[in-house]
Design a protein around this motif. Sequence first.
Motif, mmCIF file in Angstrom:
data_model
loop_
_atom_site.group_PDB
_atom_site.id
_atom_site.type_symbol
_atom_site.label_atom_id
_atom_site.label_comp_id
_atom_site.label_asym_id
_atom_site.label_seq_id
_atom_site.Cartn_x
_atom_site.Cartn_y
_atom_site.Cartn_z
ATOM 1 N N GLY A 80 51.891 19.583 54.526
ATOM 2 C CA GLY A 80 50.950 20.541 55.108
ATOM 3 C C GLY A 80 51.143 21.969 54.628
ATOM 4 O O GLY A 80 50.186 22.666 54.305
ATOM 5 N N ASP A 81 52.405 22.439 54.593
ATOM 6 C CA ASP A 81 52.664 23.818 54.156
ATOM 7 C C ASP A 81 52.241 24.023 52.704
ATOM 8 O O ASP A 81 51.660 25.054 52.353
ATOM 9 N N TRP A 82 52.547 23.047 51.863
ATOM 10 C CA TRP A 82 52.167 23.135 50.451
ATOM 11 C C TRP A 82 50.649 23.174 50.307
ATOM 12 O O TRP A 82 50.115 23.948 49.520
ATOM 13 N N ILE A 83 49.967 22.347 51.096
ATOM 14 C CA ILE A 83 48.503 22.315 51.047
ATOM 15 C C ILE A 83 47.922 23.672 51.436
ATOM 16 O O ILE A 83 47.013 24.193 50.784
ATOM 17 N N ASP A 84 48.475 24.282 52.484
ATOM 18 C CA ASP A 84 48.001 25.604 52.905
ATOM 19 C C ASP A 84 48.192 26.639 51.805
ATOM 20 O O ASP A 84 47.299 27.449 51.536
ATOM 21 N N ARG A 85 49.351 26.624 51.152
ATOM 22 C CA ARG A 85 49.619 27.600 50.084
ATOM 23 C C ARG A 85 48.662 27.409 48.913
ATOM 24 O O ARG A 85 48.132 28.375 48.362
ATOM 25 N N GLN A 86 48.432 26.148 48.546
ATOM 26 C CA GLN A 86 47.543 25.894 47.417
ATOM 27 C C GLN A 86 46.102 26.290 47.735
ATOM 28 O O GLN A 86 45.390 26.826 46.877
ATOM 29 N N ARG A 87 45.677 26.057 48.964
ATOM 30 C CA ARG A 87 44.319 26.436 49.335
ATOM 31 C C ARG A 87 44.158 27.949 49.378
ATOM 32 O O ARG A 87 43.084 28.485 49.060
ATOM 33 N N GLN A 88 45.210 28.650 49.774
ATOM 34 C CA GLN A 88 45.161 30.112 49.738
ATOM 35 C C GLN A 88 45.024 30.620 48.310
ATOM 36 O O GLN A 88 44.288 31.572 48.045
ATOM 37 N N LYS A 89 45.733 29.968 47.379
ATOM 38 C CA LYS A 89 45.613 30.354 45.970
ATOM 39 C C LYS A 89 44.200 30.101 45.463
ATOM 40 O O LYS A 89 43.627 30.925 44.738
ATOM 41 N N LEU A 90 43.637 28.949 45.827
ATOM 42 C CA LEU A 90 42.273 28.640 45.395
ATOM 43 C C LEU A 90 41.275 29.646 45.954
ATOM 44 O O LEU A 90 40.326 30.039 45.266
ATOM 45 N N ALA A 91 41.505 30.082 47.193
ATOM 46 C CA ALA A 91 40.593 31.040 47.821
ATOM 47 C C ALA A 91 40.619 32.396 47.129
ATOM 48 O O ALA A 91 39.636 33.142 47.178
ATOM 49 N N ARG A 92 41.753 32.718 46.497
ATOM 50 C CA ARG A 92 41.866 34.017 45.814
ATOM 51 C C ARG A 92 41.303 33.986 44.397
ATOM 52 O O ARG A 92 41.224 35.015 43.734
ATOM 53 N N ARG A 93 40.943 32.823 43.912
ATOM 54 C CA ARG A 93 40.391 32.742 42.566
ATOM 55 C C ARG A 93 39.020 33.408 42.500
ATOM 56 O O ARG A 93 38.290 33.451 43.489
ATOM 57 N N PRO A 94 38.659 33.913 41.322
ATOM 58 C CA PRO A 94 37.323 34.503 41.173
ATOM 59 C C PRO A 94 36.230 33.490 41.481
ATOM 60 O O PRO A 94 36.406 32.290 41.297
ATOM 61 N N ALA A 95 35.083 34.010 41.927
ATOM 62 C CA ALA A 95 33.963 33.125 42.251
ATOM 63 C C ALA A 95 33.468 32.406 41.000
ATOM 64 O O ALA A 95 33.415 32.993 39.928
ATOM 65 N N PRO A 96 33.127 31.126 41.124
ATOM 66 C CA PRO A 96 32.632 30.378 39.965
ATOM 67 C C PRO A 96 31.200 30.766 39.617
ATOM 68 O O PRO A 96 30.449 31.293 40.451
ATOM 69 N N ILE A 97 30.842 30.511 38.380
ATOM 70 C CA ILE A 97 29.464 30.673 37.947
ATOM 71 C C ILE A 97 28.719 29.389 38.302
ATOM 72 O O ILE A 97 29.137 28.302 37.922
ATOM 73 N N THR A 98 27.643 29.494 39.038
ATOM 74 C CA THR A 98 26.881 28.318 39.465
ATOM 75 C C THR A 98 25.452 28.406 38.942
ATOM 76 O O THR A 98 25.052 29.402 38.333
ATOM 77 N N GLU A 99 24.685 27.360 39.208
ATOM 78 C CA GLU A 99 23.291 27.343 38.761
ATOM 79 C C GLU A 99 22.456 28.394 39.483
ATOM 80 O O GLU A 99 21.451 28.861 38.960
ATOM 81 N N ASN A 100 22.876 28.768 40.686
ATOM 82 C CA ASN A 100 22.032 29.641 41.506
ATOM 83 C C ASN A 100 22.428 31.114 41.472
ATOM 84 O O ASN A 100 21.677 31.960 41.945
ATOM 85 N N ARG A 101 23.603 31.426 40.932
ATOM 86 C CA ARG A 101 24.027 32.829 40.948
ATOM 87 C C ARG A 101 25.127 33.070 39.937
ATOM 88 O O ARG A 101 25.766 32.149 39.457
ATOM 89 N N LEU A 102 25.323 34.348 39.645
ATOM 90 C CA LEU A 102 26.459 34.801 38.861
ATOM 91 C C LEU A 102 27.430 35.502 39.805
ATOM 92 O O LEU A 102 27.018 36.042 40.837
ATOM 93 N N PRO A 103 28.725 35.525 39.496
ATOM 94 C CA PRO A 103 29.658 36.269 40.349
ATOM 95 C C PRO A 103 29.366 37.764 40.286
ATOM 96 O O PRO A 103 28.772 38.259 39.311
ATOM 97 N N GLU A 104 29.757 38.483 41.323
ATOM 98 C CA GLU A 104 29.500 39.918 41.358
ATOM 99 C C GLU A 104 30.478 40.702 40.492
ATOM 100 O O GLU A 104 30.197 41.841 40.104
ATOM 101 N N ARG A 105 31.625 40.085 40.189
ATOM 102 C CA ARG A 105 32.615 40.748 39.357
ATOM 103 C C ARG A 105 33.173 39.744 38.350
ATOM 104 O O ARG A 105 33.227 38.550 38.616
#
Length: 245
Positions: free
Chosen positions: A67-92
């Motif tokens: 559980g602790d490892w999962i929380d840490r990894q999800r926090q890292k994923l949340a800090r990643r830049p926003a992905p480029i998708t079909e509907n939008r570009l990231p703001e930065r």
Amino acid sequence: MNPFSKRITRSIPDSSRLAHDLGEIHVQRKAIRHLYLRLDPDDGSLRVSAPRRTPDRAIHAFVTSRGDWIDRQRQKLARRPAPITENRLPERLHLLGEEHDLEWRQTAGSSPGRLTCDDFAVRIESPDLDRARVLLRDHCRQQLKALLAERVPLWGGRMSLPCPEIRVRRMRTRWGTCNIGAQRIWLALELVRLPVEAIDLVVVHELAHLIERGHNRRFYGVMDRAYPAWRQWEATLSRYGMIGL
């Protein structure tokens, strides 16, 4: 009856899903000996590979224990830049490690559009998002190729290697690959977002494969001699991640 039919059937992974407080677990039972857990880099969902006869309760307990490892990894994923998708570009967007505002303005008609860039912002004018993405990728490709034209010969010279053929392409999961027989290195377009020192790490890594094919002691010895500081930039690759550029 085909004498190999049973063997083929047993080799096919058995997929299932289990409910868990940390999120649904996507399970694949395979012919392996140990349990393995990973998080899907796109959405942080839980993926477990398990030996075929592992009971559900054992998989459930295994995920709970991490559980602790999962929380840490999800926090890292949340800090990643926003992905480029079909509907939008990231703001930065980062370019060579420097963060820029990314601004898109939709234009009328069917003009090819244009992209301008300074130290603070990338500005795109185009009739639709598809064209905006093409303009952005073309700009990034030009920037990365110009940098690689300097960095690859520099590192190749330090490693006493003739300069290999270098190509850039979009990749989903790898920063680079090396075709030893063809003396050709493919590098991910996404590298353009990283600081130059982290790009150098990937360049040296792929060049080292022209000296030593496998990831063994000799391979890392080649890297240590060529670029002693390479390890301090490893975490940068994970921090930036892939955004679908």
